[in-house]
Design an enzyme around this catalytic site. Structure first.
Site, PDB file in Angstrom:
ATOM      1  N   TYR A 103       0.826  -1.202   0.000  1.00  0.00           N
ATOM      2  CA  TYR A 103       0.000   0.000   0.000  1.00  0.00           C
ATOM      3  C   TYR A 103       0.856   1.246   0.000  1.00  0.00           C
ATOM      4  CZ  TYR A 103       0.754   0.937   5.039  1.00  0.00           C
ATOM      5  OH  TYR A 103       1.295   1.237   6.259  1.00  0.00           O
TER       6      TYR A 103
ATOM      7  N   LYS B 218       6.442  -2.000   1.905  1.00  0.00           N
ATOM      8  CA  LYS B 218       5.269  -1.418   2.577  1.00  0.00           C
ATOM      9  C   LYS B 218       4.079  -2.365   2.411  1.00  0.00           C
ATOM     10  CE  LYS B 218       3.122   3.117   3.246  1.00  0.00           C
ATOM     11  NZ  LYS B 218       3.232   3.177   4.712  1.00  0.00           N
TER      12      LYS B 218
ATOM     13  N   GLU C 137      11.656   2.355  14.442  1.00  0.00           N
ATOM     14  CA  GLU C 137      10.776   3.446  13.980  1.00  0.00           C
ATOM     15  C   GLU C 137       9.509   3.432  14.809  1.00  0.00           C
ATOM     16  OE1 GLU C 137       9.651   2.641   9.825  1.00  0.00           O
ATOM     17  OE2 GLU C 137       9.797   0.500  10.244  1.00  0.00           O
TER      18      GLU C 137
ATOM     19  N   LEU D 202      10.946   1.237   7.223  1.00  0.00           N
ATOM     20  CA  LEU D 202      10.382   1.722   5.975  1.00  0.00           C
ATOM     21  C   LEU D 202      11.170   2.956   5.533  1.00  0.00           C
ATOM     22  CD1 LEU D 202       7.982   1.187   4.002  1.00  0.00           C
ATOM     23  CD2 LEU D 202       6.915   3.178   5.066  1.00  0.00           C
TER      24      LEU D 202
HETATM   25  N1  PDD Z   1       2.762   4.973   7.358  1.00  0.00           N
HETATM   26  N2  PDD Z   1       7.431   3.782   8.986  1.00  0.00           N
HETATM   27  C1  PDD Z   1       6.296   3.061   8.973  1.00  0.00           C
HETATM   28  C2  PDD Z   1       6.295   1.745   9.658  1.00  0.00           C
HETATM   29  C3  PDD Z   1       5.147   3.559   8.318  1.00  0.00           C
HETATM   30  O1  PDD Z   1       4.015   2.830   8.305  1.00  0.00           O
HETATM   31  C4  PDD Z   1       5.203   4.831   7.706  1.00  0.00           C
HETATM   32  C5  PDD Z   1       4.020   5.423   6.984  1.00  0.00           C
HETATM   33  C6  PDD Z   1       6.405   5.554   7.758  1.00  0.00           C
HETATM   34  C7  PDD Z   1       6.573   6.907   7.108  1.00  0.00           C
HETATM   35  O2  PDD Z   1       6.613   6.800   5.710  1.00  0.00           O
HETATM   36  P1  PDD Z   1       6.096   7.989   4.778  1.00  0.00           P
HETATM   37  O3  PDD Z   1       6.861   9.190   5.182  1.00  0.00           O
HETATM   38  O4  PDD Z   1       6.426   7.541   3.416  1.00  0.00           O
HETATM   39  O5  PDD Z   1       4.612   8.163   5.031  1.00  0.00           O
HETATM   40  C8  PDD Z   1       7.502   4.992   8.395  1.00  0.00           C
HETATM   41  C9  PDD Z   1       1.574   5.434   6.654  1.00  0.00           C
HETATM   42  C10 PDD Z   1       1.398   6.911   6.723  1.00  0.00           C
HETATM   43  C11 PDD Z   1       0.366   4.662   7.148  1.00  0.00           C
HETATM   44  O6  PDD Z   1       0.531   3.461   7.349  1.00  0.00           O
HETATM   45  O7  PDD Z   1      -0.720   5.224   7.292  1.00  0.00           O
END
Ligand code: PDD
Length: 286
Positions: A33, A150, A182, A206
């Site tokens: 996703y 992801k 994270e 991620l």
């Molecule tokens: N989540 N680390 C994890 C485990 C994440 O699920 C996310 C993002 C990030 C940040 O990635 P980005 O800057 O590309 O959004 C880091 C999204 C927002 C979610 O699951 O809703």
């Protein structure tokens, strides 16, 4: 008002959207996703999300049935049809279904399932969390070892959120071999003096699209960036802490495991980076 969502080629009211019970996303969490934020009706860093999506699909040997241009068209159409000003677009691709349950992947020509929907978030920019700062707890990182992909396997991050809630906190930072990996759905940072410290890229975290942009802006603003591991103790003793994600942009962290970080109030570096990120993102959103 019911949302218009996208499912496998059709724009439908959400109540009419249907997916097979044999879909591997449902049975096996066999899907990937992306979440792209929308500011002023425009997509923030669409290219970055599209490139990461392609990588996730490639790493899982999933078919690439849609071009970047197809996906951009669908994103824009959904933002327009749902009149999203500030919010996000959620996209999910699964390995689809060949009509039964099997651990082995279905035939290579089985079409993937593509679903997108929007969420309106009027408080995306002036978020109470950004003003107050977040309280986080630390928990053991019990996810699988390919966190750079992801995938929709989000049960452990959901459990982490619930552990945080039960402890009266907002989120959890996950810890492996003594170092913070994270947040449950965001990348984690600490600030010491003029230096921003965040874990280096690997399969352990991620590769955040917001992270890449924020580190670039930080360097442009003459801040020093160190990409390395840090412990919870080091974070508790830092001047500031913050997280980044597509849905939270840059949001300060003011407490870790009950201990105030710095003054216990949102820090100036996080505030400045949040302002720069939002301003620059508005300029280049598509
Ligand atoms: N989540 N680390 C994890 C485990 C994440 O699920 C996310 C993002 C990030 C940040 O990635 P980005 O800057 O590309 O959004 C880091 C999204 C927002 C979610 O699951 O809703």
């Amino acid at each position: 008002m019911s949302r218009i969502v996208y499912v496998n080629g059709e724009y439908l009211p959400e109540e009419e959207a249907k997916i097979s019970i044999f879909d591997r996303g449902f049975l096996m969490a066999d899907g990937v996703y992306e979440v792209t934020s929308v500011l002023d009706g425009k997509l923030v860093d669409f290219d970055g999300h599209a490139v990461r999506l392609e990588r996730s699909l490639r790493e899982l040997e999933m078919n690439q049935d849609f071009s970047k241009e197809d996906l951009l068209t669908i994103h824009r159409e959904l933002v327009a049809r749902n009149e999203i000003v500030d919010g996000l677009v959620y996209l999910q691709i699964t390995r689809g279904s060949d009509g039964d349950r099997d651990f082995a992947y279905p035939a290579a020509d089985t079409p993937t399932t593509l679903v997108l929907f929007t969420q309106s978030k009027p408080a995306l920019v002036s978020s109470p969390a950004a003003e107050k700062g977040l309280k986080v707890i630390s928990i053991e990182d019990q996810r699988w070892a390919r966190r750079d992909i992801k995938t929709v396997q989000l049960l452990y991050p959901s459990m982490g959120k619930m552990m945080a809630k039960a402890a009266g906190a907002d989120d959890a930072w996950m810890v492996e071999d003594g170092a913070v990996t994270e947040g449950t759905s965001n990348n984690a940072y600490i600030v010491k003096g003029n230096t921003i410290i965040t874990r280096h890229l690997s399969n352990d975290i991620l590769h955040g699209i917001t992270r890449a942009a924020v580190l670039r802006f930080a360097a442009e603003a003459q801040m020093k960036v160190e990409e390395r591991s840090f412990t919870v103790e080091e974070a508790q003793g830092a001047d500031e802490a913050f997280i980044t994600s597509a849905t939270m942009f840059v949001t300060p962290v003011v407490e870790i495991d009950g201990r105030a970080v710095g003054t216990g109030k949102p820090g100036s570096v996080a505030g400045r980076l949040r302002d720069i990120y939002i301003e620059e993102s508005r300029k280049v959103a598509v």
